[in-house]
Motif scaffolding. Structure first.
Motif, PDB file in Angstrom:
ATOM      1  N   MET A   1     -46.786  17.072 -43.941  1.00 35.74           N
ATOM      2  CA  MET A   1     -47.487  15.940 -44.887  1.00 35.74           C
ATOM      3  C   MET A   1     -48.916  16.376 -44.800  1.00 35.74           C
ATOM      4  O   MET A   1     -49.295  17.470 -44.243  1.00 35.74           O
ATOM      5  CB  MET A   1     -47.661  14.638 -43.965  1.00 35.74           C
ATOM      6  N   TYR A   2     -49.688  15.631 -45.423  1.00 37.30           N
ATOM      7  CA  TYR A   2     -50.996  16.084 -45.839  1.00 37.30           C
ATOM      8  C   TYR A   2     -52.129  15.268 -44.888  1.00 37.30           C
ATOM      9  O   TYR A   2     -51.643  14.096 -43.906  1.00 37.30           O
ATOM     10  CB  TYR A   2     -51.520  15.322 -47.267  1.00 37.30           C
ATOM     11  N   ASP A   3     -53.359  15.587 -44.730  1.00 40.16           N
ATOM     12  CA  ASP A   3     -54.288  14.620 -43.733  1.00 40.16           C
ATOM     13  C   ASP A   3     -54.443  13.605 -44.386  1.00 40.16           C
ATOM     14  O   ASP A   3     -54.127  13.235 -45.547  1.00 40.16           O
ATOM     15  CB  ASP A   3     -55.632  15.829 -43.767  1.00 40.16           C
ATOM     16  N   GLN A   4     -55.071  12.873 -43.518  1.00 42.03           N
ATOM     17  CA  GLN A   4     -55.104  11.205 -43.685  1.00 42.03           C
ATOM     18  C   GLN A   4     -55.804  11.105 -45.001  1.00 42.03           C
ATOM     19  O   GLN A   4     -55.278  10.172 -45.818  1.00 42.03           O
ATOM     20  CB  GLN A   4     -55.887  10.320 -42.597  1.00 42.03           C
ATOM     21  N   SER A   5     -57.052  11.742 -45.403  1.00 41.63           N
ATOM     22  CA  SER A   5     -57.662  11.232 -46.312  1.00 41.63           C
ATOM     23  C   SER A   5     -56.785  11.626 -47.747  1.00 41.63           C
ATOM     24  O   SER A   5     -56.865  10.930 -48.622  1.00 41.63           O
ATOM     25  CB  SER A   5     -59.003  12.283 -46.712  1.00 41.63           C
ATOM     26  N   LYS A   6     -55.892  12.541 -47.762  1.00 40.03           N
ATOM     27  CA  LYS A   6     -55.045  12.951 -49.165  1.00 40.03           C
ATOM     28  C   LYS A   6     -54.207  11.964 -48.998  1.00 40.03           C
ATOM     29  O   LYS A   6     -53.641  11.402 -50.244  1.00 40.03           O
ATOM     30  CB  LYS A   6     -54.552  14.289 -48.796  1.00 40.03           C
ATOM     31  N   LEU A   7     -53.520  11.605 -47.951  1.00 34.17           N
ATOM     32  CA  LEU A   7     -52.283  10.627 -47.865  1.00 34.17           C
ATOM     33  C   LEU A   7     -53.070   9.162 -48.401  1.00 34.17           C
ATOM     34  O   LEU A   7     -52.352   8.448 -49.310  1.00 34.17           O
ATOM     35  CB  LEU A   7     -51.976  10.165 -46.488  1.00 34.17           C
ATOM     36  N   SER A   8     -54.189   8.692 -48.209  1.00 35.62           N
ATOM     37  CA  SER A   8     -54.645   7.662 -48.624  1.00 35.62           C
ATOM     38  C   SER A   8     -55.051   7.536 -50.210  1.00 35.62           C
ATOM     39  O   SER A   8     -54.613   6.672 -50.590  1.00 35.62           O
ATOM     40  CB  SER A   8     -56.200   7.465 -47.593  1.00 35.62           C
ATOM     41  N   GLU A   9     -55.564   8.923 -50.534  1.00 30.79           N
ATOM     42  CA  GLU A   9     -55.891   9.020 -51.815  1.00 30.79           C
ATOM     43  C   GLU A   9     -54.400   8.990 -52.903  1.00 30.79           C
ATOM     44  O   GLU A   9     -54.478   8.308 -53.655  1.00 30.79           O
ATOM     45  CB  GLU A   9     -56.321  10.428 -52.245  1.00 30.79           C
ATOM     46  N   LEU A  10     -53.551   9.526 -52.005  1.00 37.97           N
ATOM     47  CA  LEU A  10     -51.960   9.457 -53.056  1.00 37.97           C
ATOM     48  C   LEU A  10     -51.456   7.937 -53.229  1.00 37.97           C
ATOM     49  O   LEU A  10     -50.916   7.838 -54.051  1.00 37.97           O
ATOM     50  CB  LEU A  10     -51.114  10.336 -52.513  1.00 37.97           C
ATOM     51  N   ILE A  11     -51.634   7.455 -52.053  1.00 39.39           N
ATOM     52  CA  ILE A  11     -51.202   5.880 -51.758  1.00 39.39           C
ATOM     53  C   ILE A  11     -52.065   5.269 -52.868  1.00 39.39           C
ATOM     54  O   ILE A  11     -51.491   4.316 -53.674  1.00 39.39           O
ATOM     55  CB  ILE A  11     -51.271   5.502 -50.667  1.00 39.39           C
ATOM     56  N   ARG A  12     -53.512   5.223 -52.822  1.00 34.92           N
ATOM     57  CA  ARG A  12     -54.321   4.531 -53.960  1.00 34.92           C
ATOM     58  C   ARG A  12     -53.608   5.030 -55.358  1.00 34.92           C
ATOM     59  O   ARG A  12     -53.733   4.191 -56.273  1.00 34.92           O
ATOM     60  CB  ARG A  12     -55.696   4.844 -53.675  1.00 34.92           C
ATOM     61  N   PHE A  13     -53.568   6.200 -55.566  1.00 30.34           N
ATOM     62  CA  PHE A  13     -53.104   6.765 -56.865  1.00 30.34           C
ATOM     63  C   PHE A  13     -51.867   6.309 -57.240  1.00 30.34           C
ATOM     64  O   PHE A  13     -51.710   6.000 -58.620  1.00 30.34           O
ATOM     65  CB  PHE A  13     -52.980   8.366 -56.847  1.00 30.34           C
ATOM     66  N   ALA A  14     -51.000   5.872 -56.451  1.00 31.65           N
ATOM     67  CA  ALA A  14     -49.511   5.454 -56.773  1.00 31.65           C
ATOM     68  C   ALA A  14     -49.685   4.034 -56.942  1.00 31.65           C
ATOM     69  O   ALA A  14     -48.857   3.441 -57.718  1.00 31.65           O
ATOM     70  CB  ALA A  14     -48.544   5.528 -55.757  1.00 31.65           C
ATOM     71  N   ARG A  15     -50.880   3.126 -56.735  1.00 31.86           N
ATOM     72  CA  ARG A  15     -50.945   1.816 -57.239  1.00 31.86           C
ATOM     73  C   ARG A  15     -50.052   0.948 -56.613  1.00 31.86           C
ATOM     74  O   ARG A  15     -49.741  -0.169 -57.003  1.00 31.86           O
ATOM     75  CB  ARG A  15     -51.026   1.706 -58.508  1.00 31.86           C
ATOM     76  N   ALA A  16     -49.563   1.448 -55.218  1.00 32.45           N
ATOM     77  CA  ALA A  16     -48.581   0.592 -54.525  1.00 32.45           C
ATOM     78  C   ALA A  16     -49.699  -0.263 -53.591  1.00 32.45           C
ATOM     79  O   ALA A  16     -50.479  -0.215 -53.144  1.00 32.45           O
ATOM     80  CB  ALA A  16     -47.737   1.293 -53.415  1.00 32.45           C
ATOM     81  N   LYS A  17     -49.048  -1.296 -53.505  1.00 33.07           N
ATOM     82  CA  LYS A  17     -49.897  -2.755 -52.742  1.00 33.07           C
ATOM     83  C   LYS A  17     -48.736  -3.480 -51.931  1.00 33.07           C
ATOM     84  O   LYS A  17     -47.570  -3.279 -52.367  1.00 33.07           O
ATOM     85  CB  LYS A  17     -50.853  -3.481 -53.835  1.00 33.07           C
ATOM     86  N   LYS A  18     -49.391  -4.530 -51.379  1.00 31.81           N
ATOM     87  CA  LYS A  18     -48.656  -5.377 -50.728  1.00 31.81           C
ATOM     88  C   LYS A  18     -47.722  -6.385 -51.761  1.00 31.81           C
ATOM     89  O   LYS A  18     -48.135  -6.736 -52.764  1.00 31.81           O
ATOM     90  CB  LYS A  18     -49.676  -6.497 -50.016  1.00 31.81           C
ATOM     91  N   GLY A  19     -46.615  -6.028 -51.357  1.00 28.14           N
ATOM     92  CA  GLY A  19     -45.373  -6.952 -52.178  1.00 28.14           C
ATOM     93  C   GLY A  19     -44.864  -6.080 -53.283  1.00 28.14           C
ATOM     94  O   GLY A  19     -44.156  -6.630 -54.004  1.00 28.14           O
ATOM     95  N   SER A  20     -45.219  -4.849 -53.362  1.00 26.08           N
ATOM     96  CA  SER A  20     -44.757  -3.971 -54.510  1.00 26.08           C
ATOM     97  C   SER A  20     -43.232  -3.538 -54.021  1.00 26.08           C
ATOM     98  O   SER A  20     -42.834  -3.472 -53.007  1.00 26.08           O
ATOM     99  CB  SER A  20     -45.667  -2.781 -54.534  1.00 26.08           C
TER     100      SER A  20
END
Length: 207
Positions: A1-20
């Motif tokens: 897996m990636y470091d935390q900053s890259k993980l956070s960026e990719l999750i943001r990039f995916a546009r996943a959020k609460k309830g998705s």
């Protein structure tokens, strides 16, 4: 897996959020399924989808994902397996369809043995996404102009070919990320080679 900053960026990039609702295609060890499970929360849903084309692998991916879904706190995870093109029938409409280092496999004999093609799979994703949903692809980059020719041998694919195929299915590419770019990757060696493993030049498209 990636470091935390890259993980956070990719999750943001995916546009996943609460309830998705997220469909994680061929989830490997399930790391991304767990991350999305945490992000979408109890009101969301994550399908860890194992294509039947790879269900025979020695690591028992179907059993592995079934056990993940039974982990404490993973009530929002559902393990699913079917032929790749049957994915729309096996899941509910999704906000995000996520492919991490898998798209190139659509151009390999392993995935195509049951008749699946990239064009048909992209149409299946289009059918399963909710209006405005995100189709996110992260993969190993091949050399510019290589097209799909390195998918079988090097497990790489030309980003331009991915864009062309995805847009042909009706998607609009509206986001790109260079978070995982590596300019020193020669693009000419297999992604499992010790000299580049885990450090390949990778692209991320959001459509």
């Amino acid at each position: 897996m990636y470091d935390q900053s890259k993980l956070s960026e990719l999750i943001r990039f995916a546009r996943a959020k609460k309830g998705s609702t997220v469909i994680d295609i061929y989830p490997g060890d399930g790391d991304w399924t767990r991350l999305f499970s945490d992000v979408v929360g109890p009101e969301g849903r994550v399908y860890n989808f194992v294509p039947a084309e790879v269900a025979h692998f020695k690591n028992d991916p179907v059993g592995l994902m079934g056990r993940l879904a039974k982990e404490p706190g993973r009530e929002n995870v559902e393990a699913v397996s079917s032929d790749l093109l049957a994915m729309p029938k096996a899941t509910q409409p999704a906000d995000v369809v996520w492919l991490h280092l898998f798209y190139h496999d659509l151009h390999t004999a392993l995935i195509q043995k049951k008749g699946a093609t990239a064009a048909e799979f992209n149409r299946a994703v289009y059918e399963r996404l909710k209006p405005g949903g995100s189709y996110v692809i992260v993969d190993h980059a091949a050399a510019a102009g290589a097209g799909t020719s390195d998918a079988q041998s090097l497990h790489r694919i030309d980003p331009a070919s991915v864009r062309e195929e995805v847009e042909a299915a009706g998607f609009v590419l509206d986001a790109q990320s260079t978070t995982l770019a590596n300019k020193v990757d020669p693009h000419s060696i297999k992604v499992f080679d010790p000299s580049i493993k885990g450090e390949t030049d990778r692209f991320a498209f959001g459509s």
